[in-house]
Design a protein around this motif. Structure first.
Motif, mmCIF file in Angstrom:
data_model
loop_
_atom_site.group_PDB
_atom_site.id
_atom_site.type_symbol
_atom_site.label_atom_id
_atom_site.label_comp_id
_atom_site.label_asym_id
_atom_site.label_seq_id
_atom_site.Cartn_x
_atom_site.Cartn_y
_atom_site.Cartn_z
ATOM 1 N N LEU A 11 74.473 50.450 78.758
ATOM 2 C CA LEU A 11 73.295 49.693 78.351
ATOM 3 C C LEU A 11 72.603 50.433 77.228
ATOM 4 N N GLN A 12 72.447 49.770 76.098
ATOM 5 C CA GLN A 12 71.852 50.385 74.926
ATOM 6 C C GLN A 12 70.440 49.856 74.737
ATOM 7 N N ILE A 13 69.457 50.730 74.849
ATOM 8 C CA ILE A 13 68.062 50.375 74.590
ATOM 9 C C ILE A 13 67.623 51.159 73.373
ATOM 10 N N GLY A 14 67.736 50.540 72.205
ATOM 11 C CA GLY A 14 67.516 51.281 70.969
ATOM 12 C C GLY A 14 68.552 52.393 70.884
ATOM 13 N N PRO A 15 68.123 53.624 70.615
ATOM 14 C CA PRO A 15 69.072 54.743 70.541
ATOM 15 C C PRO A 15 69.440 55.320 71.904
ATOM 16 N N ILE A 16 68.827 54.805 72.966
ATOM 17 C CA ILE A 16 69.057 55.336 74.307
ATOM 18 C C ILE A 16 70.252 54.619 74.943
ATOM 19 N N ALA A 17 71.278 55.391 75.301
ATOM 20 C CA ALA A 17 72.461 54.836 75.952
ATOM 21 C C ALA A 17 72.426 55.208 77.429
ATOM 22 N N LEU A 18 72.427 54.201 78.288
ATOM 23 C CA LEU A 18 72.417 54.426 79.732
ATOM 24 C C LEU A 18 73.792 54.127 80.299
ATOM 25 N N ASP A 19 74.427 55.129 80.881
ATOM 26 C CA ASP A 19 75.734 54.915 81.492
ATOM 27 C C ASP A 19 75.634 53.968 82.677
ATOM 28 N N VAL A 20 74.494 54.011 83.353
ATOM 29 C CA VAL A 20 74.242 53.128 84.486
ATOM 30 C C VAL A 20 73.097 52.199 84.098
ATOM 31 N N PRO A 21 73.304 50.870 84.091
ATOM 32 C CA PRO A 21 72.287 49.930 83.607
ATOM 33 C C PRO A 21 71.195 49.651 84.640
ATOM 34 N N VAL A 22 70.485 50.711 85.018
ATOM 35 C CA VAL A 22 69.482 50.629 86.065
ATOM 36 C C VAL A 22 68.189 51.257 85.581
ATOM 37 N N VAL A 23 67.077 50.556 85.819
ATOM 38 C CA VAL A 23 65.752 51.047 85.434
ATOM 39 C C VAL A 23 64.855 51.056 86.665
ATOM 40 N N LEU A 24 64.132 52.153 86.870
ATOM 41 C CA LEU A 24 63.129 52.209 87.921
ATOM 42 C C LEU A 24 61.896 51.463 87.438
ATOM 43 N N ALA A 25 61.474 50.459 88.199
ATOM 44 C CA ALA A 25 60.303 49.672 87.806
ATOM 45 C C ALA A 25 59.039 50.494 87.946
ATOM 46 N N PRO A 26 58.139 50.406 86.984
ATOM 47 C CA PRO A 26 56.843 51.077 87.130
ATOM 48 C C PRO A 26 56.085 50.490 88.313
ATOM 49 N N MET A 27 55.576 51.361 89.177
ATOM 50 C CA MET A 27 54.777 50.913 90.317
ATOM 51 C C MET A 27 53.544 51.804 90.419
ATOM 52 N N ALA A 28 52.379 51.172 90.376
ATOM 53 C CA ALA A 28 51.122 51.917 90.393
ATOM 54 C C ALA A 28 51.014 52.757 91.658
ATOM 55 N N GLY A 29 50.687 54.026 91.477
ATOM 56 C CA GLY A 29 50.516 54.924 92.600
ATOM 57 C C GLY A 29 51.819 55.396 93.218
ATOM 58 N N ILE A 30 52.954 55.008 92.634
ATOM 59 C CA ILE A 30 54.259 55.360 93.184
ATOM 60 C C ILE A 30 55.101 56.162 92.200
ATOM 61 N N THR A 31 55.314 55.626 91.001
ATOM 62 C CA THR A 31 56.310 56.204 90.101
ATOM 63 C C THR A 31 55.733 57.297 89.215
ATOM 64 N N ASN A 32 55.052 58.229 89.855
ATOM 65 C CA ASN A 32 54.628 59.423 89.134
ATOM 66 C C ASN A 32 55.841 60.350 88.972
ATOM 67 N N THR A 33 55.623 61.480 88.315
ATOM 68 C CA THR A 33 56.762 62.349 88.009
ATOM 69 C C THR A 33 57.446 62.864 89.267
ATOM 70 N N ALA A 34 56.723 63.003 90.373
ATOM 71 C CA ALA A 34 57.331 63.478 91.616
ATOM 72 C C ALA A 34 58.375 62.497 92.128
ATOM 73 N N PHE A 35 58.022 61.234 92.207
ATOM 74 C CA PHE A 35 58.970 60.231 92.707
ATOM 75 C C PHE A 35 60.115 60.037 91.725
ATOM 76 N N ARG A 36 59.812 60.062 90.434
ATOM 77 C CA ARG A 36 60.876 59.908 89.438
ATOM 78 C C ARG A 36 61.896 61.041 89.562
ATOM 79 N N ARG A 37 61.423 62.253 89.732
ATOM 80 C CA ARG A 37 62.331 63.394 89.873
ATOM 81 C C ARG A 37 63.184 63.254 91.122
ATOM 82 N N LEU A 38 62.580 62.802 92.200
ATOM 83 C CA LEU A 38 63.321 62.631 93.446
ATOM 84 C C LEU A 38 64.433 61.598 93.274
#
Length: 385
Positions: A11-38
């Motif tokens: 999946l190509q998003i501009g210059p960003i190539a994603l081998d896996v076409p999956v995006v974590l949806a932004p969720m208020a109070g959830i997707t801070n850097t801690a959850f993203r890292r996990l």
């Protein structure tokens, strides 16, 4: 559940190539850097920050500056902005680019929360075609070489759909991809997502990738969405709450491998503890605050597992990792994966509701100056959700 696989191209998003076409949806109070890292520790994809209000960012409020922080391990730094004023959104994008704080910027036009829509923001905003176009065009210009994308809903309700026109305008403005949550604001999170709308959007938008969002509770659901709609990738929201290992399942499925994580109770408990540790780091060592933040995650992590009400309540009231450890020690770590009881819908759902809108908002598709005050009030907080 039998794992289903499907091999998709990068999946190509501009210059960003994603081998896996999956995006974590932004969720208020959830997707801070801690959850993203996990989530990253389990799988692959693009992991987006929770929604940051552009005005708060331009004003550099302490909380907004905290929310845009990325850990050094986050190699593609993705930030989602929410805004209602073209000038302010452009200024926020300019700031992120000039200070090298993001590799990808997403604009949110899908928030259905009444406090946002009643001021003309979120999912209500694309109804005003000129305002939507001005925001997106200004943001794309300000982003320069940084890919800018948009996420939206079908519209306000079934009688006031906006997604096709808005997507065409976004494509014309030069966005790098378009994501559709296949519900209206009136649907909120209830019922079943209308995947046929994703298919229609994919047939309409041909110059940039189209991503589908809504009711992806498993890797099987993600593969089925791609097969049924033809979308280029998926955006996963509530399905990963308390299940960061879902991203491992998704990565395997899209790589043509067969895998479904079936964690024991002990493995779930350790993931819960790891989440708490990462939150402590996110909150600069404030252990009590991190543990308070974990309260909302208890039911999601232990869904379907034999964990009694008293233990769940005690976990929710923990104020330190030591207390969490003591409670985990009382669990039967060898309890096996409970199957379907641990799967399926999670997070808020609610019921359909009449969207809260500014008085007279639906009278015209263009913005009247009388709405300016209400639009300003839509940005009086740090997070767009």
């Amino acid at each position: 559940m039998t794992a289903v696989t499907a091999t998709l191209p990068t999946l190509q998003i501009g210059p960003i190539a994603l081998d896996v076409p999956v995006v974590l949806a932004p969720m208020a109070g959830i997707t801070n850097t801690a959850f993203r890292r996990l989530c990253r520790e389990y799988g692959a994809g693009l992991y987006v920050s929770e929604m940051i209000t552009s005005r708060a960012l331009v004003e550099r409020t302490p909380e907004s500056m905290r929310l845009i922080k990325h850990h050094e391990s986050e190699t593609t730094r993705s930030i989602q902005l929410y805004g209602v004023d073209p000038k302010t959104v452009s200024e926020a994008v300019t700031m992120l680019v000039a200070e090298d704080r993001a590799d990808h910027i997403d604009l949110n036009f899908g928030c259905p929360v009444p406090k946002v829509t009643r001021k003309g923001g979120g999912a209500a905003l694309p109804w005003k075609q000129d305002l939507f176009r001005d925001i997106v065009e200004g943001a794309v210009k300000a982003a320069g070489d940084i890919p800018l994308t948009v996420k939206m809903r079908k519209g306000i309700d079934d009688e006031h759909l906006t997604y096709i026109e808005a997507a065409k305008a976004a494509q014309g403005a030069g966005v790098a991809s378009i994501a559709l949550h296949a519900r209206t604001a009136a649907d909120f999170y209830s019922g079943q997502a209308d995947w046929s709308a994703i298919a229609k959007l994919k047939q309409t938008i041909t110059d940039v990738p189209v991503l589908g969002n809504g009711d992806i509770w498993s890797a099987e659901d993600a593969v089925r969405m791609v097969n049924e709609t033809g979308c280029d990738g998926v955006v996963v929201g509530r399905g990963c709450l308390g299940r960061p290992w879902l991203f491992g399942d998704l990565a395997a499925a899209f790589r043509g491998e067969t895998l479904q994580a079936q964690p024991t109770l002990g493995e779930v408990a350790q993931a819960y503890r790891r989440h708490a540790e990462l939150l402590i780091e996110f909150y600069d060592g404030d252990e009590a605050r991190a543990c308070r933040d974990m309260r909302k995650h208890v039911a999601w992590y232990f869904k379907g597992y034999p964990v009694g009400g008293e233990t769940r309540a005690a976990l929710a009231m923990s104020s330190s990792v030591q207390e969490i450890d003591d409670l985990i020690a009382t669990l039967d770590a060898d309890q096996p994966y409970p199957g379907r009881e641990a799967e399926g819908p999670r997070g808020r759902a609610g019921s359909p509701k009449n969207p809260s809108l500014p008085y007279g908002w639906l009278d015209s598709r263009t913005l009247d100056e009388s709405f300016r005050t209400e639009l300003v009030e839509a940005e009086l907080h740090n997070s767009g959700g």
